[in-house]
Scaffold this motif. Structure first.
Motif, PDB file in Angstrom:
ATOM      1  N   GLY A  16       0.773  -1.245   0.000  1.00 39.21           N
ATOM      2  CA  GLY A  16       0.000   0.000   0.000  1.00 39.21           C
ATOM      3  C   GLY A  16       0.794   1.278   0.000  1.00 39.21           C
ATOM      4  N   GLY A  17       2.112   1.183  -0.135  1.00 38.94           N
ATOM      5  CA  GLY A  17       2.884   2.422  -0.239  1.00 38.94           C
ATOM      6  C   GLY A  17       4.274   2.335   0.354  1.00 38.94           C
ATOM      7  N   GLY A  18       5.023   3.417   0.188  1.00 43.91           N
ATOM      8  CA  GLY A  18       6.392   3.497   0.698  1.00 43.91           C
ATOM      9  C   GLY A  18       7.096   4.675   0.076  1.00 43.91           C
ATOM     10  N   ILE A  46       3.531   5.163  -3.600  1.00 41.45           N
ATOM     11  CA  ILE A  46       4.987   5.157  -3.452  1.00 41.45           C
ATOM     12  C   ILE A  46       5.574   6.454  -4.017  1.00 41.45           C
ATOM     13  N   ARG A  47       6.316   7.161  -3.199  1.00 41.88           N
ATOM     14  CA  ARG A  47       7.006   8.368  -3.647  1.00 41.88           C
ATOM     15  C   ARG A  47       8.441   8.020  -4.024  1.00 41.88           C
ATOM     16  N   LEU A 104      12.983  12.934   3.033  1.00 39.27           N
ATOM     17  CA  LEU A 104      12.292  12.401   1.869  1.00 39.27           C
ATOM     18  C   LEU A 104      11.586  11.079   2.166  1.00 39.27           C
ATOM     19  N   LEU A 105      12.119  10.309   3.102  1.00 39.53           N
ATOM     20  CA  LEU A 105      11.494   9.044   3.482  1.00 39.53           C
ATOM     21  C   LEU A 105      10.322   9.226   4.437  1.00 39.53           C
ATOM     22  N   SER A 106      10.320  10.346   5.144  1.00 42.13           N
ATOM     23  CA  SER A 106       9.335  10.564   6.199  1.00 42.13           C
ATOM     24  C   SER A 106       8.080  11.241   5.674  1.00 42.13           C
TER      25      SER A 106
END
Length: 252
Positions: free
Chosen positions: A126-128, A171-172, A221-223
């Motif tokens: 569902g994302g990341g 997902i970014r 960027l991960l947060s």
């Protein structure tokens, strides 16, 4: 800028920028799995509470398997940082096919495979978030870096494309483009006062970026703090590439 409860994989994590990113992710509360070809990085990662996995990212099958195993061990995969890379500086007309192949395989193909393998896992969950290490050479380079600059520009372009292919899955994908950074090699060079003065002259504030500063950008960027950024290139060069000047291998 917290990563509590999240699992992040960092490639090339045994030293330099990769170690700085792994350290920053751990400080932000993440479980970190660090990949590196060299066993020397194991002790450094253990010291910060990160798990070490020895893997050569140019062995694409082994790399993909290592990502799957790290995901299985942690039970989740929230972040992927494709940092592993090599720099080969050589006069363009003297560059060999082997050198070209090394640059393409390490800097470009491994990033593509890393993003795809992590992206499949994240899409199912569902994302990341994915962070790719490009370089200031993707936008401003000099003679001797033709092959290297090409691979780093490719990373930036792939990042933009993947933002749209993976965005619908939650997902970014973003890139960091550092200039000279104080890795172990750069720190050793800066023991020479003349070289230190030269390096500092290349930036607007006279500072040379640290690996921990790049680590902080990766955490952002991960947060969730970086949720508005997708397909972006964060140019971490202290305005080096903003200067209209002659800067190439002819300058001493």
């Amino acid at each position: 800028m917290r990563l509590d409860g999240r699992h992040v994989i960092v490639t090339g994590a045994g030293a330099g920028i990769g170690l700085g990113i792994a350290r920053a992710c751990r400080a932000a509360g993440a479980e970190v799995t660090g990949f590196d070809k060299q066993i020397d990085g194991a002790a450094k990662l253990d010291q910060i509470g990160a798990r070490f996995v020895q893997v050569d990212v140019t062995d694409l099958d082994a790399f993909e398997m290592a990502i799957a195993e790290a995901h299985g061990r942690a039970g989740r995969l929230d972040g992927m940082v494709n940092n592993a890379g090599v720099t080969i500086k050589v006069p363009f007309l003297e560059m060999t096919r082997d050198q070209m192949e090394t640059l393409w395989t390490v800097n470009q193909r491994s990033v593509l495979v890393g993003c795809q393998a992590a992206g499949r896992i994240m899409a199912d969950a569902g994302g990341g978030a994915i962070v790719n290490l490009s370089s200031v050479h993707a936008r401003a380079t000099n003679p001797g870096h033709e092959g290297y600059a090409g691979t780093k520009a490719a990373i930036a372009a792939m990042t933009r494309a993947m933002a749209w292919s993976l965005g619908p899955h939650g997902i970014r994908v973003n890139a960091i483009c550092p200039a000279m950074t104080r890795t172990e090699i750069v720190d050793a060079a800066m023991q020479d006062p003349d070289k230190e003065s030269l390096f500092r002259s290349w930036t607007a504030d006279g500072a040379v970026t640290t690996v921990d500063e790049i680590g902080a950008l990766a955490v952002f960027l991960l947060s969730d703090a970086g949720s508005a950024l997708n397909g972006s290139e964060v140019v971490a060069d202290r305005a080096m590439s903003a200067l209209l000047d002659v800067f190439d291998v002819r300058r001493k």
